[in-house]
Design an enzyme around this catalytic site. Structure first.
Site, PDB file in Angstrom:
ATOM      1  NE  ARG A 146       2.607   6.145   0.295  1.00 17.16           N
ATOM      2  CZ  ARG A 146       3.720   5.518  -0.083  1.00 17.16           C
ATOM      3  NH1 ARG A 146       3.933   5.258  -1.366  1.00 17.16           N
ATOM      4  NH2 ARG A 146       4.629   5.150   0.805  1.00 17.16           N
ATOM      5  CE  LYS A 170       3.896   9.412   1.504  1.00 13.58           C
ATOM      6  NZ  LYS A 170       3.813   9.405   2.983  1.00 13.58           N
ATOM      7  CG  HIS A 241      -3.843   5.450   4.031  1.00 12.82           C
ATOM      8  ND1 HIS A 241      -3.136   5.771   2.886  1.00 12.82           N
ATOM      9  CD2 HIS A 241      -2.906   5.199   4.973  1.00 12.82           C
ATOM     10  CE1 HIS A 241      -1.844   5.731   3.143  1.00 12.82           C
ATOM     11  NE2 HIS A 241      -1.681   5.378   4.394  1.00 12.82           N
ATOM     12  NE  ARG A 244       0.113   2.798   2.013  1.00  9.71           N
ATOM     13  CZ  ARG A 244       1.172   2.503   1.258  1.00  9.71           C
ATOM     14  NH1 ARG A 244       1.004   1.954   0.073  1.00  9.71           N
ATOM     15  NH2 ARG A 244       2.395   2.732   1.695  1.00  9.71           N
ATOM     16  CG  HIS A 267       6.227   1.192   4.345  1.00  6.96           C
ATOM     17  ND1 HIS A 267       5.541   0.279   5.133  1.00  6.96           N
ATOM     18  CD2 HIS A 267       5.327   2.151   4.028  1.00  6.96           C
ATOM     19  CE1 HIS A 267       4.289   0.689   5.285  1.00  6.96           C
ATOM     20  NE2 HIS A 267       4.137   1.810   4.632  1.00  6.96           N
ATOM     21  CE1 TYR A 276      -0.861  -1.795   7.883  1.00 13.73           C
ATOM     22  CE2 TYR A 276       1.412  -1.579   7.169  1.00 13.73           C
ATOM     23  CZ  TYR A 276       0.115  -1.110   7.182  1.00 13.73           C
ATOM     24  OH  TYR A 276      -0.215   0.029   6.513  1.00 13.73           O
TER      25      TYR A 276
END
Length: 299
Positions: A146, A170, A241, A244, A267, A276
């Protein structure tokens, strides 16, 4: 209880008891301030006077101004607020309980073709800023970071011996991502000239520096990317992004395991990574229809 006082109590509860971050608390406060202003405009100043229809009307009003994702976030905050009021016996009913969240439209992530990636990464290296931009873009595409993770990287986060990068993602979750030869090579090339960006001998632990000798910001990198896109005649809507997404899609299309991609992207839920597979399936269909001689029946 006065609506303003109730919001203040809830925000304090979120901060001191739930331990939510300053950023999350600020987001909650902003949402509830908008909610309060709307209710006040309707003559509602006490939490006991709020009814389910008031909340629905507020959401309808917001729907004419904001995206669905924003409305969904508004409602989540409102539901948490009203649930808190009920638990604290400030009200005897949760007026938000049966209000359904809006259905979010699922957008497929935009990606770059490998040809456009090559074009973007083809940067002439003359100045320390060129070396920096090249290293940042190589790292972004080579690791799927990110942009916030990229600009917060520190010198000690790179393990050259094992060719990995340690990232704080995150939820303060640390993960390790393998570094490819391109990423390592251009990172080292940049670090050889990095000291030229330092000002007045003031040290900075951040890897990527701006023209003031301080850590690069998300906004600063985005501005640089826009200029590079413009110079190369590439889609100006490409964002950090996008790289990414391209990282994940290109890995998948070349046979990488979905779980590995999930781990590298950070994730927490595999369902987030599965989007994806849809992008990849669409590309397969497009390639088939474009290149297979019998994909279309002639007239």
């Amino acid at each position: 209880m006065n609506l303003e006082d109730a919001i203040e109590e809830f925000i304090n509860y979120c901060f001191f008891e739930k331990g939510l971050s300053d950023k999350t608390n600020l987001s909650y406060r902003n949402d509830l301030d908008v909610y309060k202003e709307y209710l006040n405009s309707k003559g509602i100043n006490n939490v006991k006077d709020i009814k389910s229809d008031n909340i629905k009307d507020f959401l309808k009003d917001r729907n004419s101004q904001e995206e669905t994702t924003t409305i969904a976030h508004n409602l989540t905050v409102i539901k948490n607020f009203h649930s808190y009021l009920l638990r604290q016996n400030i009200v005897n009913k949760d007026e938000s309980e049966f209000i359904e969240r809006p259905k979010l439209r699922k957008y497929l992530p935009k990606t770059l073709s490998m040809e456009d990636v090559d074009k973007l990464l083809d940067i002439k290296l003359d100045t320390p800023f060129d070396y920096r931009n090249k290293a940042m873009l190589e790292l972004l595409y080579g690791t799927g970071l990110r942009v916030s993770e990229l600009v917060n990287l520190e010198l000690t986060d790179i393990d050259y011996t094992n060719c990995i990068i340690r990232v704080m993602g995150k939820g303060s979750k640390e993960r390790e991502i393998p570094l490819g030869e391109y990423s390592i090579y251009y990172l080292k090339e940049y670090l050889n000239v990095r000291d030229k960006l330092l000002k007045n001998g003031v040290l900075c632990n951040k890897i990527f520096l701006n023209n003031h000798g301080k850590g690069m910001t998300r906004q600063g990198f985005f501005k640089n990317l826009k200029q590079i896109l413009k110079d190369k005649g590439l889609n100006p809507e490409v964002s950090p992004h996008t790289l990414r997404h391209s990282f994940a899609t290109h890995l998948l299309s070349h046979g990488a395991d979905l779980r590995s991609i999930q781990e590298m992207l950070g994730h927490s839920d595999i369902s987030t990574t599965k989007i994806y597979t849809k992008v990849s399936d669409d590309q397969v269909r497009m390639d088939y229809e474009t290149y297979h001689p019998r994909s279309h029946k002639g007239d």
